[in-house]
Design a protein around this motif. Sequence first.
Motif, PDB file in Angstrom:
ATOM      1  N   UNK A  74       0.907  -1.078   0.014  1.00 31.38           N
ATOM      2  CA  UNK A  74      -0.117  -0.188   0.013  1.00 31.38           C
ATOM      3  C   UNK A  74       0.796   1.317   0.096  1.00 31.38           C
ATOM      4  N   UNK A  75       0.925   2.044  -1.099  1.00 24.85           N
ATOM      5  CA  UNK A  75       1.789   3.165  -1.124  1.00 24.85           C
ATOM      6  C   UNK A  75       1.676   4.145   0.204  1.00 24.85           C
ATOM      7  N   UNK A  76       2.984   4.582   0.592  1.00 27.82           N
ATOM      8  CA  UNK A  76       2.847   5.556   1.586  1.00 27.82           C
ATOM      9  C   UNK A  76       2.240   6.810   1.291  1.00 27.82           C
ATOM     10  N   UNK A  77       2.488   7.090   0.238  1.00 26.25           N
ATOM     11  CA  UNK A  77       1.846   8.631  -0.295  1.00 26.25           C
ATOM     12  C   UNK A  77       0.265   8.449  -0.089  1.00 26.25           C
ATOM     13  N   UNK A  78      -0.235   7.352  -0.625  1.00 27.13           N
ATOM     14  CA  UNK A  78      -1.584   7.169  -0.774  1.00 27.13           C
ATOM     15  C   UNK A  78      -2.145   7.601   0.781  1.00 27.13           C
ATOM     16  N   UNK A  79      -1.639   6.873   1.624  1.00 26.26           N
ATOM     17  CA  UNK A  79      -1.984   7.189   3.056  1.00 26.26           C
ATOM     18  C   UNK A  79      -1.823   8.484   3.407  1.00 26.26           C
ATOM     19  N   UNK A  80      -0.777   9.212   3.069  1.00 22.73           N
ATOM     20  CA  UNK A  80      -0.595  10.642   3.332  1.00 22.73           C
ATOM     21  C   UNK A  80      -1.751  11.492   2.615  1.00 22.73           C
ATOM     22  N   UNK A  81      -2.073  11.068   1.254  1.00 28.21           N
ATOM     23  CA  UNK A  81      -3.172  11.698   0.752  1.00 28.21           C
ATOM     24  C   UNK A  81      -4.468  11.590   1.113  1.00 28.21           C
ATOM     25  N   UNK A  82      -4.534  10.513   1.915  1.00 32.01           N
ATOM     26  CA  UNK A  82      -5.790  10.054   2.430  1.00 32.01           C
ATOM     27  C   UNK A  82      -6.059  10.691   3.838  1.00 32.01           C
ATOM     28  N   UNK A  83      -4.969  11.130   4.447  1.00 28.25           N
ATOM     29  CA  UNK A  83      -4.839  12.175   5.656  1.00 28.25           C
ATOM     30  C   UNK A  83      -5.253  13.491   5.274  1.00 28.25           C
ATOM     31  N   UNK A  84      -5.036  14.101   4.017  1.00 25.41           N
ATOM     32  CA  UNK A  84      -5.349  15.504   3.884  1.00 25.41           C
ATOM     33  C   UNK A  84      -6.485  15.953   4.084  1.00 25.41           C
ATOM     34  N   UNK A  85      -7.675  15.335   3.896  1.00 24.11           N
ATOM     35  CA  UNK A  85      -8.976  15.867   4.284  1.00 24.11           C
ATOM     36  C   UNK A  85      -9.215  16.006   5.763  1.00 24.11           C
ATOM     37  N   UNK A  86      -8.620  15.319   6.578  1.00 27.40           N
ATOM     38  CA  UNK A  86      -8.626  15.674   8.006  1.00 27.40           C
ATOM     39  C   UNK A  86      -7.701  16.906   8.301  1.00 27.40           C
ATOM     40  N   UNK A  87      -6.749  16.888   7.594  1.00 27.51           N
ATOM     41  CA  UNK A  87      -5.833  18.091   7.925  1.00 27.51           C
ATOM     42  C   UNK A  87      -6.834  19.470   7.513  1.00 27.51           C
ATOM     43  N   UNK A  88      -7.565  19.390   6.293  1.00 29.65           N
ATOM     44  CA  UNK A  88      -8.124  20.713   5.816  1.00 29.65           C
ATOM     45  C   UNK A  88      -9.273  20.800   6.816  1.00 29.65           C
ATOM     46  N   UNK A  89      -9.992  19.876   7.248  1.00 28.39           N
ATOM     47  CA  UNK A  89     -11.138  20.013   8.379  1.00 28.39           C
ATOM     48  C   UNK A  89     -10.492  20.630   9.485  1.00 28.39           C
ATOM     49  N   UNK A  90      -9.337  20.234  10.236  1.00 29.09           N
ATOM     50  CA  UNK A  90      -8.678  20.758  11.181  1.00 29.09           C
ATOM     51  C   UNK A  90      -8.751  22.415  11.174  1.00 29.09           C
ATOM     52  N   UNK A  91      -8.143  22.856   9.807  1.00 24.11           N
ATOM     53  CA  UNK A  91      -7.885  24.168   9.754  1.00 24.11           C
ATOM     54  C   UNK A  91      -9.200  25.208   9.453  1.00 24.11           C
ATOM     55  N   UNK A 175      -3.564  24.341  -2.832  1.00 22.29           N
ATOM     56  CA  UNK A 175      -4.725  25.146  -2.067  1.00 22.29           C
ATOM     57  C   UNK A 175      -4.299  24.963  -0.651  1.00 22.29           C
ATOM     58  N   UNK A 176      -4.372  23.887  -0.105  1.00 21.90           N
ATOM     59  CA  UNK A 176      -4.113  23.384   1.141  1.00 21.90           C
ATOM     60  C   UNK A 176      -2.883  24.287   1.803  1.00 21.90           C
ATOM     61  N   UNK A 177      -1.803  24.219   0.863  1.00 20.28           N
ATOM     62  CA  UNK A 177      -0.783  24.887   1.465  1.00 20.28           C
ATOM     63  C   UNK A 177      -0.859  26.154   1.543  1.00 20.28           C
ATOM     64  N   UNK A 178      -1.501  26.937   0.585  1.00 18.67           N
ATOM     65  CA  UNK A 178      -1.784  28.433   0.686  1.00 18.67           C
ATOM     66  C   UNK A 178      -2.801  28.605   2.014  1.00 18.67           C
TER      67      UNK A 178
END
Length: 395
Positions: A74-91, A175-178
Motif C-alpha cells: 500500500x503506497x505510503x503517499x496514498x496514506x498521506x493523501x488520505x490524511x489530507x482531508x482531516x488536515x483541511x477539516x482541522x484548519x 491550495x491547502x498549502x496556501x
Amino acid sequence: MAVPAGSSVGRRIAYYRSVVRPKMTQQRLADAACVALGTIRKIERGERGVTDATLEAIANALGIDPTRLRADRDPARTRVHDALPALSAAIATYDLPDDAAVRPVHELRTAVAEAAQWRLGAQYARIARRLPGLLTELARAYHAAPTEKRAELAGLLVTAYRSADAVAYKFGAIDLSARLIELMRWAVPEAGDPVLSASVAYVRTEIFFAAQAHTAGLRALEQALDAAAIPVTAPQIAARGTLHMRAAVIAGRARNDTAAALHLDEARALADRVHEGVYCGTAFGPDSVRIHAVSVAVSLGGDHAVHALEIAREWKPSEELPAERRSGFYIELARAQLWSGLADDAFESLKAARRIAPQHTREHPWVREDASTLRRLKRADSETLTNFAEWCAAT
C-alpha cells in the motif's frame, strides 16, 4: 493499519538489514529506529505484528521507503493523501474550536517541537497522521487562553501550521498549502516574534514557486528583508540569512543572475557569523548556504550548472544537516549532472537522495522528471533504474 504477525514484513526487514545494509545488526537497527531490540527480533521472526508508526521508524533507520517493507505494498503517499482531508477539516475550524479538554502548554510545546523534527527529517506520514488533532487542540487552547497568555500559543500554532504545510506542499495540495500559509500569517503578529515573522516570510515563498511567479516572490522577500531590524543575536542573523538564501533561489528561477549573486553573497556573509544549526525551524549556516548555491546554479541553468558540479566535487553535506535539506542537495545535483551529460552520476545522486529521505524524494516532481529522462536515455540499463522509476511513479 497495523501489519499482523506472521506476514512477510519481518523477512523484508531482515533482508534489507542484512543484505542491503550488511553492517546493520539488529541492535543497530533497534537503536536507529528507537525500537526495543526484542521487538526487532520478534518482528523479523514473524512472532509479532508491527504498527504503521514502528514500520515507518524501521524504514527510516534502513534508509528506505516504508512501502518496501509492507506485504500489501500500500503506497505510503496514498496514506498521506488520505490524511489530507482531516488536515483541511482541522484548519477549517481554526476560529470555531470545540470545548474539549487541552493538554498543558508544556505538553503542547513538546508535541509541536516533535512535529517540527519530523518535518526536518522528511517524515511526512507521521505529520499527516498526528497534525490534524494537534492543530485542533492548539486552536482550542489559543482561543480559551486569556489575552496575556496567547502569544506563546500563537507561536506554537505558527510552527505547527508550518509542519502541516510541509506535507501539503510536498504532496501537491497547493491550495491547502496556501491556506496554511495564510493562517501562519494570521497567527504570527500575535506571537510578537520578529524571527518567527521572518520564517513565515520564508515559507510564504512556496506560493510564488507553485505559481511560478518568481519575480513577485523575490519582491515579497526583499520587502521582508527591508522590514527586518538589524540582526544582532544568532537567531536574528540566521533569520535574515535564510531570507537571503531563499531570495537567491527565487531570483535564479526568475533568471535574475545579478540578484541571485547579490543575495547569495549576503547569505554567505551572515552564515560566517553563526554556527550551522536549526534556527526557528530552518537550517542555516555555511553548509546550508552551499546547498542553496547548488540550487541557485540549477535554477539559473545553462552554463551555471557547472558551478553545482564544482561545489559537489569539493564538498558533500554532513549527516548532521536535516534529512530534507540533504536529500534536496542530491536532487538538485542530479539535475545538474543530467544536464551535463553525466547520466550515471545523476542516477547515483537520486539514489542517495532516496536513502536519506525516501518520502521527500518520492514526491519531488524533479525526481520523477529526471528518472523518466534517465529511463529514456538508458533503455537497456539494469533493472535497478526501472525499479526506481516505478517507485517514484515516473512515466
